[in-house]
Structure formats: structure tokens, C-alpha cells
Scaffold this active site. Sequence first.
Site, PDB file in Angstrom:
ATOM      1  N   MET A 241      -8.755 -35.919 -66.172  1.00 31.50           N
ATOM      2  CA  MET A 241      -9.244 -34.559 -66.460  1.00 31.50           C
ATOM      3  C   MET A 241      -8.572 -33.970 -67.699  1.00 31.50           C
ATOM      4  SD  MET A 241      -7.404 -32.771 -63.235  1.00 31.50           S
ATOM      5  CE  MET A 241      -5.654 -32.992 -62.908  1.00 31.50           C
TER       6      MET A 241
ATOM      7  N   HIS B 284      -3.020 -26.154 -57.968  1.00 34.05           N
ATOM      8  CA  HIS B 284      -1.684 -25.806 -57.452  1.00 34.05           C
ATOM      9  C   HIS B 284      -0.696 -26.983 -57.579  1.00 34.05           C
ATOM     10  CE1 HIS B 284      -2.276 -27.164 -53.024  1.00 34.05           C
ATOM     11  NE2 HIS B 284      -2.508 -28.103 -53.904  1.00 34.05           N
TER      12      HIS B 284
HETATM   13  C1  SAM Z   1      -4.007 -33.035 -54.014  1.00 37.91           C
HETATM   14  S1  SAM Z   1      -5.224 -34.235 -54.377  1.00 37.91           S
HETATM   15  C2  SAM Z   1      -6.711 -33.363 -54.033  1.00 37.91           C
HETATM   16  C3  SAM Z   1      -7.859 -34.285 -53.740  1.00 37.91           C
HETATM   17  C4  SAM Z   1      -9.196 -33.605 -53.404  1.00 37.91           C
HETATM   18  N1  SAM Z   1      -9.657 -32.724 -54.453  1.00 37.91           N
HETATM   19  C5  SAM Z   1      -9.041 -32.856 -52.116  1.00 37.91           C
HETATM   20  O1  SAM Z   1      -8.885 -31.638 -52.125  1.00 37.91           O
HETATM   21  O2  SAM Z   1      -9.051 -33.510 -51.058  1.00 37.91           O
HETATM   22  C6  SAM Z   1      -5.183 -34.288 -56.142  1.00 37.91           C
HETATM   23  C7  SAM Z   1      -6.153 -35.279 -56.766  1.00 37.91           C
HETATM   24  O3  SAM Z   1      -6.048 -35.193 -58.191  1.00 37.91           O
HETATM   25  C8  SAM Z   1      -6.168 -36.484 -58.716  1.00 37.91           C
HETATM   26  N2  SAM Z   1      -5.624 -36.520 -60.081  1.00 37.91           N
HETATM   27  C9  SAM Z   1      -4.325 -36.463 -60.470  1.00 37.91           C
HETATM   28  N3  SAM Z   1      -4.232 -36.511 -61.812  1.00 37.91           N
HETATM   29  C10 SAM Z   1      -5.503 -36.600 -62.278  1.00 37.91           C
HETATM   30  C11 SAM Z   1      -6.072 -36.687 -63.593  1.00 37.91           C
HETATM   31  N4  SAM Z   1      -5.296 -36.689 -64.665  1.00 37.91           N
HETATM   32  N5  SAM Z   1      -7.421 -36.748 -63.709  1.00 37.91           N
HETATM   33  C12 SAM Z   1      -8.223 -36.750 -62.608  1.00 37.91           C
HETATM   34  N6  SAM Z   1      -7.743 -36.657 -61.343  1.00 37.91           N
HETATM   35  C13 SAM Z   1      -6.401 -36.585 -61.187  1.00 37.91           C
HETATM   36  C14 SAM Z   1      -5.399 -37.324 -57.723  1.00 37.91           C
HETATM   37  O4  SAM Z   1      -5.679 -38.701 -57.839  1.00 37.91           O
HETATM   38  C15 SAM Z   1      -5.868 -36.713 -56.412  1.00 37.91           C
HETATM   39  O5  SAM Z   1      -7.034 -37.334 -55.941  1.00 37.91           O
HETATM   40  C1  J8G Z   2      -1.747 -28.105 -44.541  1.00 39.48           C
HETATM   41  O1  J8G Z   2      -0.887 -28.770 -45.399  1.00 39.48           O
HETATM   42  C2  J8G Z   2      -1.182 -28.723 -46.735  1.00 39.48           C
HETATM   43  C3  J8G Z   2      -1.883 -27.700 -47.272  1.00 39.48           C
HETATM   44  C4  J8G Z   2      -2.192 -27.720 -48.593  1.00 39.48           C
HETATM   45  O2  J8G Z   2      -2.821 -26.670 -49.121  1.00 39.48           O
HETATM   46  C5  J8G Z   2      -1.865 -28.837 -49.345  1.00 39.48           C
HETATM   47  C6  J8G Z   2      -2.303 -29.004 -50.677  1.00 39.48           C
HETATM   48  O3  J8G Z   2      -3.010 -28.165 -51.181  1.00 39.48           O
HETATM   49  C7  J8G Z   2      -1.921 -30.161 -51.392  1.00 39.48           C
HETATM   50  O4  J8G Z   2      -2.353 -30.339 -52.655  1.00 39.48           O
HETATM   51  C8  J8G Z   2      -1.114 -31.039 -50.789  1.00 39.48           C
HETATM   52  C9  J8G Z   2      -0.535 -32.176 -51.408  1.00 39.48           C
HETATM   53  C10 J8G Z   2       0.211 -32.978 -50.618  1.00 39.48           C
HETATM   54  C11 J8G Z   2       0.839 -34.080 -51.135  1.00 39.48           C
HETATM   55  C12 J8G Z   2       0.726 -34.349 -52.454  1.00 39.48           C
HETATM   56  O5  J8G Z   2       1.329 -35.444 -52.965  1.00 39.48           O
HETATM   57  C13 J8G Z   2      -0.031 -33.535 -53.266  1.00 39.48           C
HETATM   58  O6  J8G Z   2      -0.162 -33.814 -54.562  1.00 39.48           O
HETATM   59  C14 J8G Z   2      -0.666 -32.450 -52.752  1.00 39.48           C
HETATM   60  O7  J8G Z   2      -0.743 -30.862 -49.520  1.00 39.48           O
HETATM   61  C15 J8G Z   2      -1.126 -29.818 -48.799  1.00 39.48           C
HETATM   62  C16 J8G Z   2      -0.759 -29.768 -47.487  1.00 39.48           C
END
Ligand code: SAM
Ligand code: J8G
Length: 362
Positions: free
Chosen positions: A250, A267
Site C-alpha cells: 500500500m 492503527h
Molecule cells: C492487523 S491486519 C488487518 C487485516 C484485515 N484488514 C482485518 O481487519 O482482518 C493488517 C494487515 O495489513 C497487511 N499489511 C502490512 N503491511 C502492508 C503493506 N505494506 N501493504 C499491504 N498490506 C500490508 C498485513 O499483511 C495484514 O494483513
Molecule cells: C480484540 O482484540 C483486538 C482488537 C483490535 O482492535 C485489534 C486490532 O485492531 C489489531 O490490529 C490487532 C493486531 C494484533 C496483532 C498484530 O500483530 C497486529 O498487527 C494487529 O489486534 C487487535 C486485537
Amino acid sequence: MEQYWDDDDLLVAAQSDLWNHLFVFLKSMSLKCAVELGIPDAIHRHSGPVSVPDLVAALSLPAARLPPLRRLMRMLAFSRLFTRQTSEAAAGGEEEDLYGLTPTSRLLVDDAGGRRSLAPFVRAMLDPVHTAPCLHVGDWFKAADGAATPFEAVHGSVIWGVTRSNPEFNAVFNEGMAADGTFIMDVIVRKCGHVFRGLRSLVDVGGGTGAAAGIVAEAFPHIKCAVLDLPQVVQGLPADGPVDFVAGSMFERVPPADAVMLKWILHDWDDEVCVRILQKCKEAIPSREAGGKVIVVEQVTGSSPEEKSTEMQHFFDVWMMILTGGRERDEQEWCKIFTEAGFSDYKIAATLGLRSVIEVFP
Ligand SMILES: C[S@@+](CC[C@H](N)C(=O)[O-])C[C@H]1O[C@@H](n2cnc3c(N)ncnc32)[C@H](O)[C@@H]1O
Ligand SMILES: COc1cc(O)c2c(=O)c(O)c(-c3ccc(O)c(O)c3)oc2c1
């Protein structure tokens, strides 16, 4: 304070409070154990409250584990993860405690009714890759070497480096996120489907393995849905499903669409990086008049007067501080980031529990 130290009742009450702070982690660890053993699914399959001997049999545990399982279940029932009732003693037998599901543990059951379990989310959050940095926050504060987060101090890399180098954790993390994505998007399309109405295309940036985008595609079949995520996340995913997968970053390019969704992305990052991500999203969407928008799903802190929610919001903020260096934000902080990224307006479309759906307009 003087008077306080002279009052033995207050003194002992304070010690009890200290013990509570000290041992509350056993709640998380017992939940982890219950999920690892598959206790919620076993109770669900039993279709009705179940005794511990029946649980031991259903889970094929060694008979010697019966007494410790009784103790674990008693504790989890006290914490309201399970219900507990005492059965009538069968003729000549002893009374048995029977355990059932509560609305909370019901969420950990893989349901034939189509609702997916949140057990993978529990597994992911309580994986040692996540919990180990939580044990070293003090070291991180004192260290002069400048690791940006306790996560980096412990693992020597940011979380996305670990998902790249550790396939087991990558799978656990993506499954956990997908479980949450399915769960919350189901609610979002029901409670605020209007956010998606009129869109012809949507790209879920950082959308993981496409769980959330899949729910949108199912509810609105005319919306062409795509996911942009890192190669280790999207490689090998089916190319012929309802969601298109694009491997990339991204920070480089967001594929064009009427709307971009950012769920639990911003976040993870500090303000300056959030502005960069949002600018890339703005380049991908048309004008507001042509239906362009960014849909942000995040906590808006301070939006709940309830004390328990507020404590949880503090937990998330520290959780982000430990894992990613990101932070939770209040409405003013969100507004500042949207404005700096060149957006003209935003609207909080709905607040679902601790999370809000924010429409951000170019
Ligand atoms: C906390 S997770 C949230 C995943 C999903 N949006 C959700 O809410 O279930 C953050 C996501 O951002 C992706 N991510 C991290 N760096 C990124 C980048 N530079 N470009 C695209 N995606 C990225 C990670 O691989 C991961 O899937
Ligand atoms: C109910 O517990 C929650 C609620 C949230 O809102 C989040 C959340 O937003 C989140 O990004 C992540 C998160 C967890 C591990 C990671 O390595 C990461 O990049 C993101 O955890 C969460 C856990």
C-alpha cells in the site's frame, strides 16, 4: 494516606486488588487452553450442559487430567465463560457439575449455521509471537538500542517481517484476522450496508486472505471486490473466487476502485505513515461526486461512556504500542489525519461495539 496505612481493612483490601492485577493474566491463559482443547466445540456437540467426565471422554484426554479439568472449568465458569449448574445425583452416584455455553463462549464454536468461530482470533492473539513481547516491555523502556517496539526488540523484525519468515505464525495470524473479518463484516453489511450501496468496485487494502471482502462480495454481488496485501498473505489464494487478490504494498500503489476499505490498518501505524497510506488511497479513488470514498473500520476512542469499553480501549492502545508502534485515536486525531491526507470530509456511519465505520470523502 497516613490514615490509610493505619486502617488494616483498607490495607488488606488493597492487597486483594493487587493480587487481582497480578493474576488476571490467568484468565487469558485459561481461555487459550479452553480453545486449544476445543472445549466450546465439545460442549456444543454435546447439545446440552456437559459433565467434566464426559468432557474428558469427548476430548480424549488422559483420565488423570479429570481433576485438573474440573478446576479449570470451575474457574472459567466463575469468569462467566461457561455456565455451571449442579446435576441431581444419579442413584448411588455423586453430584456432578454441568457446564454449558454462554453468549461469549458461543462465539468460539464453529457453527453448522454458517457462523465462523472466533477461536482462530484467540489463537492468533495469544500466540507466543504476540505474547512474548508483552513480557519484555520493561526491558524495552530501559534499552538504549532504540528498537521501535517491544515486538522488534524481541523478534528483531517488525511483525510483517515475522509473517514473511515464519510460515506457521503467518497462517495463524491470517486465520485469526480472517475470523474477525468474517464476524464483523457480517454485522457491518447488516447494520450499515448503505455504506456500500452504489459502489461498483471496492479494494480492501491490507485485507488479509479476503474474508471481509468476501462478505461484501456475497452481500453485494454487483461490487467487484479486490484485496491488496503482502505477497506472503495472498500468494496461493484462489484466483477464480469472488475476490481478486493483488500482491503488493500500500506504500507503493493501491489498485483503483470506487472505494478503498482500511480495516484495522491505520492503527498499526503512526500519524505520518497513516497520512501516506491515505494519500495512496486517495490516488486510487474517484472524486466524491463520482462516488469515491475510503471506508475506515477502527476504534474511535472516547466514544463509549462505559467503563469496561474504556478499559478495553486502553488495552488496545498499549497492545498496539507493544506490537506495531501504532496507536488508537479519538475523533479529533482521526480528523487531523484525514485532513492532512487531503480529504475534505468524513462521517462516522456506525459504531458497533468498540469499532466504528468511518466514511472518508475526497
Ligand atoms: C492487523 S491486519 C488487518 C487485516 C484485515 N484488514 C482485518 O481487519 O482482518 C493488517 C494487515 O495489513 C497487511 N499489511 C502490512 N503491511 C502492508 C503493506 N505494506 N501493504 C499491504 N498490506 C500490508 C498485513 O499483511 C495484514 O494483513
Ligand atoms: C480484540 O482484540 C483486538 C482488537 C483490535 O482492535 C485489534 C486490532 O485492531 C489489531 O490490529 C490487532 C493486531 C494484533 C496483532 C498484530 O500483530 C497486529 O498487527 C494487529 O489486534 C487487535 C486485537
